[in-house]
Design an enzyme around this catalytic site. Structure first.
Site, short mmCIF file in Angstrom:
data_model
loop_
_atom_site.label_atom_id
_atom_site.label_comp_id
_atom_site.label_asym_id
_atom_site.label_seq_id
_atom_site.Cartn_x
_atom_site.Cartn_y
_atom_site.Cartn_z
CD1 TRP A 173 -2.65 1.63 0.35
CD2 TRP A 173 -2.07 1.96 2.60
NE1 TRP A 173 -3.56 2.72 1.09
CE2 TRP A 173 -2.86 2.65 2.45
CE3 TRP A 173 -1.67 1.57 3.84
CZ2 TRP A 173 -3.52 3.59 3.41
CZ3 TRP A 173 -2.24 2.56 4.84
CH2 TRP A 173 -2.99 3.55 4.51
CG ASP A 188 -2.19 -2.68 7.22
OD1 ASP A 188 -3.38 -2.54 7.58
OD2 ASP A 188 -2.03 -1.93 6.24
CE LYS A 234 -10.69 -0.19 2.55
NZ LYS A 234 -9.52 0.72 3.00
#
Length: 348
Positions: free
Chosen positions: A131, A212, A247
């Site tokens: 990311w 993560d 999310k």
């Protein structure tokens, strides 16, 4: 009078949010936004979960106080998230410390500050690719970012042997970040057997892991997407786990997440927690309440929890269906190419 800011130059657009800026400015109707990872409905709307709406109605009836939360955030929320991440009550995990964070990004920044300021780490190893914001977060915390091989573009799969070889070469005690599931941006994840090999090296070389976990529940399911973190916890490894609820609860704007630190025992957890609170106090004092209360209301209610899991499963299924449709369309356009790797990948 000379301006204090005359030498300040305009910063470049953020590599992720900059795409959204360009998307919004594009007048074409057939455009596709390949920027920020947000789950959208078939009507291209950001999904608002029914369970979230119901939880907010419950909260409005209760009218809870808006007193400051503790620096660790809402303890009930943290405990509920520990159950989601580790599959068992927090009190059953000896040496686990948890705190509410400002999204997953906030948790990662706390970890960066902790690594640099409390553990005197100088380097963090990130997967290649990763990311984009990982680089900025850890660099801003004063760490030097290095990469380890993760993705093989020739086979569209995990660079398994290269990854293991590099982990075996890292200095003992190195800090290494892994994506818990739904690797961003490749969608490629290790299998459980591969995670077991990774865990063996982590243990042998005393590597300090940072997980993560931004997509739990949107890959193969709540439990399946936590398999790496649960494996490391069962094996007694020490690690950080940064989780995001953007999310899986559709709470993007609430900036809600949690950070868990798995230590050796309760005394270590208490000491670690006290140092985390010094970082939080200097950064933002304490987190916001609303997102934590929504999630706690859902997870503490059996009916709402079951309904939320159903909504999450429906989102997960739709993502898989979209992958299948994309692979089929690309195959029709380019029958000379093999797009089956898309079907094995997970996440947004």
């Amino acid at each position: 009078m000379t301006s204090f800011f005359s030498d300040v130059k305009e910063a470049p657009l953020d590599p992720i949010f900059g795409i959204t800026t360009s998307f919004n400015a594009d007048p074409r109707s057939n455009k596709v936004n390949l920027g920020v990872g947000v789950y959208r409905t078939a009507n291209l709307e950001t999904a608002v979960l029914h369970t979230v709406v119901k939880a907010e109605l419950l909260l409005s009836e209760l009218g809870p106080s808006r007193e400051y939360l503790p620096m660790d955030g809402d303890a009930r929320f943290v405990a509920r998230m520990a159950e989601i991440v580790f599959g068992k009550p927090m009190e059953e995990i000896d040496g686990l410390y948890g705190t509410q964070t400002i999204g997953g990004t906030g948790g990662l920044r706390i970890v960066g500050e902790f690594l640099k300021g409390k553990l005197s780490k100088e380097v963090i190893y990130l997967p290649d690719p990763t990311w984009a914001n990982h680089n900025a977060i850890f660099s801003a915390a004063g760490l030097r970012v290095e990469k380890y091989p993760f993705y093989d573009p020739a086979t569209y799969s995990l660079a398994h042997h290269a990854l293991l070889a590099e982990l075996n070469r890292l200095p003992h005690g190195s800090a290494v970040l892994f994506h818990a599931a739904c690797h961003n941006p490749t969608g490629v994840d290790p299998t459980l057997a591969q995670w077991e090999e990774i865990a063996a090296i982590v243990k042998e070389r005393s590597l300090l892991t940072i997980f993560d976990s931004a997509y739990q529940g949107l890959g193969d399911g709540i439990d399946e997407d936590a398999k790496a973190m649960r494996l490391f916890q069962r094996q007694g490894l020490q690690f950080f786990a940064c989780t995001s609820n953007s999310k899986n609860f559709g709470l993007y704007a609430e900036r809600i997440g949690a950070l868990f630190i798995n230590t050796r025992d309760e005394q270590e957890a208490a000491n670690v927690g006290s140092q985390v609170r010094t970082i939080v106090r200097a950064a933002y004092s304490n987190p916001a309440c609303h997102g934590a209360w929504i999630i706690e209301a859902i997870l503490s209610n059996k009916r709402l929890r079951a309904e939320w899991l159903g909504e999450l499963s429906a989102m997960c299924s739709r993502i898989s269906e979209m992958r299948e449709a994309l692979a089929e369309a690309l195959t029709q356009m380019r029958p000379d190419r093999n797009f089956t790797a898309l079907l094995k990948q997970r996440g947004l």
